[in-house]
Write a protein that holds these residues in place. Structure first.
Motif, PDB file in Angstrom:
ATOM      1  N   SER A   1      18.396 -17.445  -9.151  1.00 25.52           N
ATOM      2  CA  SER A   1      17.073 -17.871  -9.613  1.00 25.52           C
ATOM      3  C   SER A   1      16.799 -17.405 -11.038  1.00 25.52           C
ATOM      4  CB  SER A   1      15.989 -17.350  -8.672  1.00 25.52           C
ATOM      5  OG  SER A   1      15.811 -15.966  -8.858  1.00 25.52           O
ATOM      6  N   GLY A   2      17.426 -16.286 -11.452  1.00 24.15           N
ATOM      7  CA  GLY A   2      17.222 -15.772 -12.802  1.00 24.15           C
ATOM      8  C   GLY A   2      15.950 -14.965 -12.975  1.00 24.15           C
ATOM      9  N   ALA A   3      15.148 -14.857 -11.927  1.00 20.78           N
ATOM     10  CA  ALA A   3      13.912 -14.082 -11.971  1.00 20.78           C
ATOM     11  C   ALA A   3      13.639 -13.544 -10.575  1.00 20.78           C
ATOM     12  CB  ALA A   3      12.751 -14.949 -12.437  1.00 20.78           C
ATOM     13  N   PHE A   4      12.880 -12.457 -10.524  1.00 16.15           N
ATOM     14  CA  PHE A   4      12.558 -11.861  -9.222  1.00 16.15           C
ATOM     15  C   PHE A   4      11.304 -11.010  -9.341  1.00 16.15           C
ATOM     16  CE2 PHE A   4      15.711  -9.257 -11.383  1.00 16.15           C
ATOM     17  CZ  PHE A   4      15.113  -8.002 -11.405  1.00 16.15           C
ATOM     18  N   CYS A   5      10.745 -10.677  -8.202  1.00 19.98           N
ATOM     19  CA  CYS A   5       9.591  -9.793  -8.149  1.00 19.98           C
ATOM     20  C   CYS A   5       9.934  -8.616  -7.248  1.00 19.98           C
ATOM     21  CB  CYS A   5       8.367 -10.534  -7.619  1.00 19.98           C
ATOM     22  SG  CYS A   5       6.854  -9.542  -7.669  1.00 19.98           S
ATOM     23  N   VAL A   6       9.716  -7.410  -7.734  1.00 18.85           N
ATOM     24  CA  VAL A   6       9.906  -6.201  -6.946  1.00 18.85           C
ATOM     25  C   VAL A   6       8.541  -5.840  -6.363  1.00 18.85           C
ATOM     26  CG1 VAL A   6      10.526  -3.766  -6.997  1.00 18.85           C
ATOM     27  CG2 VAL A   6      11.815  -5.408  -8.386  1.00 18.85           C
ATOM     28  N   ASN A   7       8.431  -5.893  -5.041  1.00 20.57           N
ATOM     29  CA  ASN A   7       7.196  -5.597  -4.331  1.00 20.57           C
ATOM     30  C   ASN A   7       7.317  -4.205  -3.724  1.00 20.57           C
ATOM     31  OD1 ASN A   7       5.619  -8.378  -4.113  1.00 20.57           O
ATOM     32  ND2 ASN A   7       7.822  -8.789  -3.925  1.00 20.57           N
ATOM     33  N   ILE A   8       6.534  -3.246  -4.225  1.00 23.27           N
ATOM     34  CA  ILE A   8       6.592  -1.871  -3.737  1.00 23.27           C
ATOM     35  C   ILE A   8       5.737  -1.771  -2.483  1.00 23.27           C
ATOM     36  CG2 ILE A   8       6.124   0.549  -4.284  1.00 23.27           C
ATOM     37  CD1 ILE A   8       6.466  -0.207  -7.263  1.00 23.27           C
ATOM     38  N   LEU A   9       6.374  -1.390  -1.370  1.00 23.34           N
ATOM     39  CA  LEU A   9       5.674  -1.389  -0.090  1.00 23.34           C
ATOM     40  C   LEU A   9       4.684  -0.243   0.030  1.00 23.34           C
ATOM     41  CD1 LEU A   9       8.464  -2.479   2.411  1.00 23.34           C
ATOM     42  CD2 LEU A   9       6.845  -3.870   1.107  1.00 23.34           C
ATOM     43  N   GLU A  10       3.612  -0.533   0.744  1.00 22.98           N
ATOM     44  CA  GLU A  10       2.520   0.390   0.976  1.00 22.98           C
ATOM     45  C   GLU A  10       2.718   1.059   2.331  1.00 22.98           C
ATOM     46  OE1 GLU A  10      -1.372   1.735   2.297  1.00 22.98           O
ATOM     47  OE2 GLU A  10      -0.492  -0.075   3.140  1.00 22.98           O
ATOM     48  N   ALA A  11       2.218   2.280   2.465  1.00 27.69           N
ATOM     49  CA  ALA A  11       2.288   2.990   3.747  1.00 27.69           C
ATOM     50  C   ALA A  11       1.718   2.088   4.843  1.00 27.69           C
ATOM     51  CB  ALA A  11       1.502   4.298   3.671  1.00 27.69           C
ATOM     52  N   GLY A  12       2.426   1.969   5.935  1.00 26.19           N
ATOM     53  CA  GLY A  12       1.999   1.095   7.017  1.00 26.19           C
ATOM     54  C   GLY A  12       2.710  -0.250   7.027  1.00 26.19           C
ATOM     55  N   GLN A  13       3.560  -0.518   6.037  1.00 27.42           N
ATOM     56  CA  GLN A  13       4.254  -1.809   5.984  1.00 27.42           C
ATOM     57  C   GLN A  13       5.687  -1.716   6.515  1.00 27.42           C
ATOM     58  OE1 GLN A  13       3.390  -3.032   1.828  1.00 27.42           O
ATOM     59  NE2 GLN A  13       2.158  -4.658   2.757  1.00 27.42           N
ATOM     60  N   GLU A  14       5.902  -0.862   7.505  1.00 27.65           N
ATOM     61  CA  GLU A  14       7.228  -0.712   8.095  1.00 27.65           C
ATOM     62  C   GLU A  14       7.728  -2.026   8.693  1.00 27.65           C
ATOM     63  OE1 GLU A  14       4.627   1.315   8.686  1.00 27.65           O
ATOM     64  OE2 GLU A  14       5.290   3.411   8.665  1.00 27.65           O
ATOM     65  N   ALA A  15       6.837  -2.780   9.364  1.00 25.78           N
ATOM     66  CA  ALA A  15       7.243  -4.051   9.980  1.00 25.78           C
ATOM     67  C   ALA A  15       7.703  -5.052   8.926  1.00 25.78           C
ATOM     68  CB  ALA A  15       6.100  -4.630  10.815  1.00 25.78           C
ATOM     69  N   LEU A  16       6.991  -5.109   7.798  1.00 25.23           N
ATOM     70  CA  LEU A  16       7.386  -6.005   6.708  1.00 25.23           C
ATOM     71  C   LEU A  16       8.744  -5.586   6.151  1.00 25.23           C
ATOM     72  CD1 LEU A  16       6.445  -8.401   4.911  1.00 25.23           C
ATOM     73  CD2 LEU A  16       5.502  -6.686   3.356  1.00 25.23           C
ATOM     74  N   CYS A  17       8.940  -4.287   5.995  1.00 21.76           N
ATOM     75  CA  CYS A  17      10.221  -3.749   5.524  1.00 21.76           C
ATOM     76  C   CYS A  17      11.350  -4.190   6.455  1.00 21.76           C
ATOM     77  CB  CYS A  17      10.140  -2.228   5.454  1.00 21.76           C
ATOM     78  SG  CYS A  17      11.668  -1.432   4.945  1.00 21.76           S
ATOM     79  N   ASN A  18      11.152  -4.007   7.741  1.00 17.59           N
ATOM     80  CA  ASN A  18      12.169  -4.379   8.730  1.00 17.59           C
ATOM     81  C   ASN A  18      12.415  -5.882   8.753  1.00 17.59           C
ATOM     82  OD1 ASN A  18      12.495  -1.707   9.508  1.00 17.59           O
ATOM     83  ND2 ASN A  18      10.973  -1.858  11.134  1.00 17.59           N
ATOM     84  N   GLN A  19      11.361  -6.672   8.598  1.00 12.72           N
ATOM     85  CA  GLN A  19      11.482  -8.128   8.610  1.00 12.72           C
ATOM     86  C   GLN A  19      12.391  -8.614   7.482  1.00 12.72           C
ATOM     87  OE1 GLN A  19       7.738 -10.033   9.339  1.00 12.72           O
ATOM     88  NE2 GLN A  19       8.357 -11.941   8.361  1.00 12.72           N
TER      89      GLN A  19
END
Length: 172
Positions: free
Chosen positions: A70-88
Motif C-alpha cells: 500500500s505504501g502507507a500505514f497507520c500505527v494505532n496505539i492500543l488503549e488499556a482494555g483493548q485486549e480483545a482488539l489486540c487478539n483479533q
C-alpha cells in the motif's frame, strides 16, 4: 574470527527480553480497496527531524506484505482494555475487521476508534534483520486522545499502567 557460539537458547532470550514492558499497536493500511491490519509489539519512535517511526513485523507475516504494497500505514496505539482488539488483529485467517469502527487517516489508512493514539505514515524504507523486517515510516499526521492509558505487554501477559484501572474495568 568471531566465535558465534551462544550461551543461551531462544526460550531464554525470549524470557529475558519479555521482561521489558512494551506497548502494543495495530498497524493498518488499505490494499486493493480493502482494509488490512496486524498486531505488533515491536514499535518505537526513531527520529524527530524528520519525524520517523519504526516497527518490526515477522518475515512470515501474511498481513505485512499487503501493508507494504500500500505504501502507507497507520500505527494505532492500543488503549488499556483493548485486549480483545489486540487478539483479533493477531489472528491469521479470520475476519479481523468484524465489529471494528475506523475512519481513514491522511494517507487513507484506517485510524481505529477508541485507540490511545494513531500515527499516519508513508513507507520510508525497509530492511531485513534476522527473522523480521525493520520498517521505517515517515509520519504525516498524528492524533491522540487525552486521558487514556496504554495497553502494555510484560512477561507474556497484558498489563495496565495503573493497578486501579483493572479494578475499575472489572466493576464496569
Amino acid at each position: 574470527m568471531a566465535d558465534n557460539t551462544l550461551d543461551f537458547d531462544g526460550a531464554q532470550f525470549r524470557k529475558v527480553v519479555g521482561g521489558f514492558a512494551s506497548g502494543i499497536v495495530v498497524v493498518t493500511a488499505i490494499n486493493d480497496g480493502e482494509p488490512v491490519g496486524m498486531t505488533c509489539q515491536s514499535f518505537f519512535s526513531l527520529s524527530l527531524d524528520p519525524p520517523l517511526i519504526a516497527f518490526s513485523p515477522s518475515l512470515t507475516s501474511s498481513s505485512y506484505p499487503r501493508i507494504r504494497e500500500s505504501g502507507a500505514f497507520c500505527v494505532n496505539i492500543l488503549e488499556a482494555g483493548q485486549e480483545a482488539l489486540c487478539n483479533q488483529f493477531a489472528r491469521s485467517g479470520s475476519d479481523k475487521w468484524r465489529g471494528v469502527n475506523w475512519e481513514p487517516g491522511v494517507t487513507g489508512s484506517p485510524r481505529l476508534e477508541g485507540v490511545l493514539a494513531s500515527i499516519d505514515c508513508e513507507l520510508e524504507t525497509e530492511f531485513v534483520t534476522g527473522d523480521h523486517y525493520l520498517t521505517v515510516g515517515r509520519v504525516r499526521s498524528l492524533h491522540a486522545t487525552p486521558g487514556l492509558h496504554p495497553l502494555l505487554y510484560f512477561n507474556g501477559v497484558y498489563r495496565r499502567l495503573h493497578p486501579h484501572q483493572e479494578l475499575e474495568a472489572r466493576s464496569a
